[in-house]
Design a protein around this motif. Structure first.
Motif, PDB file in Angstrom:
ATOM      1  N   VAL A  54       0.816  -1.227   0.000  1.00  0.00           N
ATOM      2  CA  VAL A  54       0.000   0.000   0.000  1.00  0.00           C
ATOM      3  C   VAL A  54       0.845   1.272   0.000  1.00  0.00           C
ATOM      4  O   VAL A  54       1.860   1.353   0.685  1.00  0.00           O
ATOM      5  CB  VAL A  54      -1.035   0.054   1.160  1.00  0.00           C
ATOM      6  CG1 VAL A  54      -2.386  -0.380   0.718  1.00  0.00           C
ATOM      7  CG2 VAL A  54      -0.591  -0.715   2.352  1.00  0.00           C
TER       8      VAL A  54
ATOM      9  N   PRO B  86     -11.118  -3.048   1.724  1.00  0.00           N
ATOM     10  CA  PRO B  86     -11.802  -1.813   2.132  1.00  0.00           C
ATOM     11  C   PRO B  86     -13.269  -2.002   2.538  1.00  0.00           C
ATOM     12  O   PRO B  86     -13.715  -1.362   3.494  1.00  0.00           O
ATOM     13  CB  PRO B  86     -11.705  -0.931   0.885  1.00  0.00           C
ATOM     14  CG  PRO B  86     -10.522  -1.438   0.148  1.00  0.00           C
ATOM     15  CD  PRO B  86     -10.436  -2.902   0.428  1.00  0.00           C
TER      16      PRO B  86
ATOM     17  N   PRO C 268      -9.824  -5.853   8.916  1.00  0.00           N
ATOM     18  CA  PRO C 268      -9.328  -6.530   7.720  1.00  0.00           C
ATOM     19  C   PRO C 268      -8.885  -5.511   6.668  1.00  0.00           C
ATOM     20  O   PRO C 268      -9.341  -4.370   6.679  1.00  0.00           O
ATOM     21  CB  PRO C 268     -10.544  -7.303   7.204  1.00  0.00           C
ATOM     22  CG  PRO C 268     -11.618  -7.147   8.216  1.00  0.00           C
ATOM     23  CD  PRO C 268     -11.259  -6.035   9.133  1.00  0.00           C
ATOM     24  N   GLY C 269      -7.997  -5.918   5.769  1.00  0.00           N
ATOM     25  CA  GLY C 269      -7.439  -4.992   4.789  1.00  0.00           C
ATOM     26  C   GLY C 269      -8.366  -4.647   3.640  1.00  0.00           C
ATOM     27  O   GLY C 269      -8.289  -3.548   3.068  1.00  0.00           O
TER      28      GLY C 269
ATOM     29  N   SER D 105      -5.455 -11.118   7.933  1.00  0.00           N
ATOM     30  CA  SER D 105      -5.991 -12.287   7.230  1.00  0.00           C
ATOM     31  C   SER D 105      -4.898 -13.345   7.138  1.00  0.00           C
ATOM     32  O   SER D 105      -3.756 -13.118   7.510  1.00  0.00           O
ATOM     33  CB  SER D 105      -6.480 -11.890   5.839  1.00  0.00           C
ATOM     34  OG  SER D 105      -5.498 -11.162   5.172  1.00  0.00           O
TER      35      SER D 105
ATOM     36  N   ASP E 154      -0.501 -12.919   6.390  1.00  0.00           N
ATOM     37  CA  ASP E 154       0.173 -11.940   7.256  1.00  0.00           C
ATOM     38  C   ASP E 154      -0.557 -11.787   8.588  1.00  0.00           C
ATOM     39  O   ASP E 154      -0.243 -10.938   9.391  1.00  0.00           O
ATOM     40  CB  ASP E 154       0.318 -10.579   6.552  1.00  0.00           C
ATOM     41  CG  ASP E 154      -0.945 -10.133   5.868  1.00  0.00           C
ATOM     42  OD1 ASP E 154      -2.013 -10.689   6.201  1.00  0.00           O
ATOM     43  OD2 ASP E 154      -0.872  -9.243   5.002  1.00  0.00           O
TER      44      ASP E 154
ATOM     45  N   ILE F  38      -0.783  -0.825  -4.588  1.00  0.00           N
ATOM     46  CA  ILE F  38      -2.099  -0.181  -4.683  1.00  0.00           C
ATOM     47  C   ILE F  38      -2.122   1.043  -3.769  1.00  0.00           C
ATOM     48  O   ILE F  38      -1.345   1.114  -2.824  1.00  0.00           O
ATOM     49  CB  ILE F  38      -3.256  -1.136  -4.272  1.00  0.00           C
ATOM     50  CG1 ILE F  38      -2.997  -1.705  -2.861  1.00  0.00           C
ATOM     51  CG2 ILE F  38      -3.440  -2.255  -5.282  1.00  0.00           C
ATOM     52  CD1 ILE F  38      -4.208  -2.357  -2.253  1.00  0.00           C
ATOM     53  N   TYR F  39      -3.010   1.968  -4.087  1.00  0.00           N
ATOM     54  CA  TYR F  39      -3.119   3.143  -3.235  1.00  0.00           C
ATOM     55  C   TYR F  39      -3.947   2.827  -1.994  1.00  0.00           C
ATOM     56  O   TYR F  39      -4.852   1.996  -2.022  1.00  0.00           O
ATOM     57  CB  TYR F  39      -3.725   4.314  -4.010  1.00  0.00           C
ATOM     58  CG  TYR F  39      -2.713   4.961  -4.943  1.00  0.00           C
ATOM     59  CD1 TYR F  39      -1.558   5.537  -4.428  1.00  0.00           C
ATOM     60  CD2 TYR F  39      -2.913   4.968  -6.315  1.00  0.00           C
ATOM     61  CE1 TYR F  39      -0.621   6.122  -5.261  1.00  0.00           C
ATOM     62  CE2 TYR F  39      -1.983   5.557  -7.159  1.00  0.00           C
ATOM     63  CZ  TYR F  39      -0.838   6.134  -6.623  1.00  0.00           C
ATOM     64  OH  TYR F  39       0.096   6.706  -7.439  1.00  0.00           O
ATOM     65  N   ASP F  40      -3.610   3.535  -0.946  1.00  0.00           N
ATOM     66  CA  ASP F  40      -4.237   3.300   0.365  1.00  0.00           C
ATOM     67  C   ASP F  40      -5.601   3.988   0.448  1.00  0.00           C
ATOM     68  O   ASP F  40      -5.682   5.168   0.729  1.00  0.00           O
ATOM     69  CB  ASP F  40      -3.306   3.849   1.453  1.00  0.00           C
ATOM     70  CG  ASP F  40      -3.873   3.651   2.839  1.00  0.00           C
ATOM     71  OD1 ASP F  40      -4.924   2.987   2.961  1.00  0.00           O
ATOM     72  OD2 ASP F  40      -3.271   4.152   3.802  1.00  0.00           O
ATOM     73  N   SER F  41      -6.650   3.237   0.199  1.00  0.00           N
ATOM     74  CA  SER F  41      -7.976   3.848   0.355  1.00  0.00           C
ATOM     75  C   SER F  41      -8.455   3.736   1.796  1.00  0.00           C
ATOM     76  O   SER F  41      -9.195   4.586   2.284  1.00  0.00           O
ATOM     77  CB  SER F  41      -8.996   3.221  -0.592  1.00  0.00           C
ATOM     78  OG  SER F  41      -8.905   1.832  -0.555  1.00  0.00           O
ATOM     79  N   ASN F  42      -8.003   2.717   2.487  1.00  0.00           N
ATOM     80  CA  ASN F  42      -8.520   2.475   3.841  1.00  0.00           C
ATOM     81  C   ASN F  42      -8.226   3.606   4.822  1.00  0.00           C
ATOM     82  O   ASN F  42      -9.077   3.946   5.643  1.00  0.00           O
ATOM     83  CB  ASN F  42      -7.908   1.192   4.408  1.00  0.00           C
ATOM     84  CG  ASN F  42      -8.605  -0.030   3.863  1.00  0.00           C
ATOM     85  OD1 ASN F  42      -9.772   0.048   3.500  1.00  0.00           O
ATOM     86  ND2 ASN F  42      -7.902  -1.135   3.797  1.00  0.00           N
TER      87      ASN F  42
HETATM   88  P1  AMP Z   1      -4.590  -7.983   4.485  1.00  0.00           P
HETATM   89  O1  AMP Z   1      -5.644  -8.048   5.547  1.00  0.00           O
HETATM   90  O2  AMP Z   1      -3.454  -7.124   4.882  1.00  0.00           O
HETATM   91  O3  AMP Z   1      -4.160  -9.332   4.046  1.00  0.00           O
HETATM   92  O4  AMP Z   1      -5.257  -7.290   3.230  1.00  0.00           O
HETATM   93  C1  AMP Z   1      -6.337  -7.873   2.539  1.00  0.00           C
HETATM   94  C2  AMP Z   1      -6.526  -7.176   1.195  1.00  0.00           C
HETATM   95  O5  AMP Z   1      -6.810  -5.811   1.398  1.00  0.00           O
HETATM   96  C3  AMP Z   1      -5.304  -7.196   0.300  1.00  0.00           C
HETATM   97  O6  AMP Z   1      -5.735  -7.388  -1.035  1.00  0.00           O
HETATM   98  C4  AMP Z   1      -4.724  -5.846   0.497  1.00  0.00           C
HETATM   99  O7  AMP Z   1      -3.941  -5.433  -0.611  1.00  0.00           O
HETATM  100  C5  AMP Z   1      -5.927  -4.968   0.665  1.00  0.00           C
HETATM  101  N1  AMP Z   1      -5.558  -3.815   1.471  1.00  0.00           N
HETATM  102  C6  AMP Z   1      -4.862  -3.845   2.614  1.00  0.00           C
HETATM  103  N2  AMP Z   1      -4.688  -2.607   3.111  1.00  0.00           N
HETATM  104  C7  AMP Z   1      -5.300  -1.768   2.224  1.00  0.00           C
HETATM  105  C8  AMP Z   1      -5.449  -0.358   2.165  1.00  0.00           C
HETATM  106  N3  AMP Z   1      -4.963   0.425   3.141  1.00  0.00           N
HETATM  107  N4  AMP Z   1      -6.146   0.185   1.128  1.00  0.00           N
HETATM  108  C9  AMP Z   1      -6.625  -0.625   0.164  1.00  0.00           C
HETATM  109  N5  AMP Z   1      -6.519  -1.964   0.177  1.00  0.00           N
HETATM  110  C10 AMP Z   1      -5.861  -2.539   1.177  1.00  0.00           C
END
Ligand code: AMP
Ligand code: MG
Length: 426
Positions: free
Chosen positions: A199, A314, A311-312, A263, A266, A211-215
């Motif tokens: 991110v 969005p 969770p990651g 998830s 990680d 990817i850009y950080d939308s969260n």
């Molecule tokens: P994770 O829980 O870290 O395994 O992330 C799950 C999914 O969410 C992955 O596809 C990440 O790339 C996406 N993701 C994680 N953080 C962000 C963020 N800040 N903005 C957008 N997508 C994200």
């Protein structure tokens, strides 16, 4: 202890019951009235004086004596002076006399009613002028057009009790009493930590695959909308030491919200830090989207600070924010009602629930003939941002419900105030 490999998934209500009771209403602070909007008042406010303070005129016109005009259709009175809204009154109206008076002007001694200009032979005048005589063309009643002292609030009456949200009218009422400092419940400070090697903050160059950080934007803004203050930390890579050092800086926070890293794959990072520095209560909720949510507690510089690991994806992050973080923010801020309004709506198509998780389906609400209808977005995956733009509600398909048929009624959490939709054509 829950095993890592197959964590027992908590149901949503149980998870809310494990999270929300840990948070209490925060302490009070004193704020300048001008900065107190959207805070909850923490001390009752009583009227320090009558409002209005003095009997005053509701109209521009003449202060007269009812006795002089009784049953007369047309009377000529001597005008002895003028009272503006700002004047301290020194005049006394005697037999067959009148005083020119402006709206808000204090009623002169002796006068007991006001005749508006429109009912006299004297129209509005510029400045401090007043005519020598005035002809009154109308019969009057005692107290006509007089705003009595204390009509709005009597001295010592309860004006606002603690627990009220300070909105525009309430701030105005407090100001009317000359109070410029109020005791309110402070807003929680919430640290947002976005994790992930992939991110990148908007405004920076991203490498292939990133990817850009939308969260960070979704969650920080949602926190602010709920009335929390946000401390947004830089994006932390998927390295345990980095996550740990970010979290260790949060001893002043009322809540840490981490995003991502919970998830499978990680998963260990957030959990490991929580385990080493404090306690993990649970991770994994029987819901969709939003299964990998973690909740734990850290001991930072002697302070207990709770952490919610979102969770990651969005959509998952946002739905989990709505269910588990927004209520906690409102509770800390002193709100009584901390849950969103729910309504029943008829769904536009079938909802199939294959895996026994509670589903939060993104829907758009409409209202016809007093009934709500919920249109289901065509893609319900947890990474589909357009579903959040579309939705103004989350339709709940319970764990034990395998199918909701098109036209069936279902419970929907309203994400937005309905009036915002009503005027959508403007
Ligand atoms: P994770 O829980 O870290 O395994 O992330 C799950 C999914 O969410 C992955 O596809 C990440 O790339 C996406 N993701 C994680 N953080 C962000 C963020 N800040 N903005 C957008 N997508 C994200
Ligand atoms: Mg990640």
């Amino acid at each position: 202890m829950i095993s890592e490999e197959s964590p027992k998934l908590l149901n949503v209500i149980e998870a809310q019951n494990r999270i929300i009771p840990n948070f209490s209403i925060l302490d009070s602070i004193n704020l300048a009235l001008m900065n107190a909007q959207n805070y909850i008042l923490s001390k009752d406010i009583k009227a320090p004086f009558d409002l209005p303070e003095k009997d005053n005129s509701a109209m521009d016109g003449f202060a007269v004596r009812f006795e002089d005009l009784i049953q007369k259709k047309s009377t000529i009175l001597d005008v002895i002076g003028r009272v503006g809204a700002e004047d301290k009154i020194e005049l006394t109206v005697k037999k067959n006399q009148a005083v020119r008076i402006m709206t808000g002007g204090e009623i002169p001694n002796g006068a007991d009613c006001i005749v508006p200009f429109e009912n006299t032979d004297s129209g509005p005048m510029r400045g401090l002028d007043y005519p020598k005589k005035v002809k009154i063309n109308i019969g009057v009643k005692e107290e006509d057009n007089i705003r009595k002292a204390g009509l709005d609030y009597k001295k010592d009456a309860l004006v606002l009790n603690s627990g009220k949200l300070l909105d525009a009218p309430k701030l105005g009422v407090i100001a009317a009493f000359g109070i410029n400092n109020v005791s309110v419940i402070r807003k929680p400070l919430i640290t947002v930590i976005s994790t992930g090697n992939e991110v990148v903050m908007p405004g920076n160059k991203k490498k292939p695959g990133q990817i850009y950080d939308s969260n960070s934007f979704i969650i920080s803004s949602a926190i602010r909308e709920a009335g929390g203050n946000v401390e947004l930390l830089n994006i932390v890579g998927d390295k345990k030491e980095d996550i740990e050092s970010a979290i260790l800086r949060c001893d002043k926070s009322d809540l840490i919200v981490s995003i991502g890293g919970v998830s499978k794959g990680d998963f260990d990072l957030i959990k490991d830090v929580l385990l080493e520095k404090g306690n993990i209560d649970f991770w994994g909720i029987n819901m969709k989207p939003g299964k990998p949510l973690a909740f734990g507690r850290l001991d930072l510089e002697g302070n207990t600070v709770y952490q919610i690991g979102l969770p990651g994806n969005p959509v998952s992050a946002y739905v989990c924010f709505e269910l588990f973080i927004r209520p906690v923010i409102l509770k800390m801020r002193g709100f009584q009602k901390i849950m969103r309004k729910k309504i029943k709506a008829k769904v536009s198509q079938d909802i199939n629930n294959h895996d026994g998780r509670r589903m939060y389906v993104r829907v758009k609400l409409d209202q016809k003939n007093g009934e709500y209808y919920a249109e289901i977005y065509n893609n319900q995956n947890s990474n589909i941002l357009s579903s959040l733009i579309f939705a103004d509600g989350l339709a709940i398909c319970p764990e034990d419900c395998k199918v909701v048929k098109s036209g069936d009624q279902i419970e929907v959490i309203m994400l937005k105030d309905w009036y915002a939709k009503k005027y959508k054509k403007w």
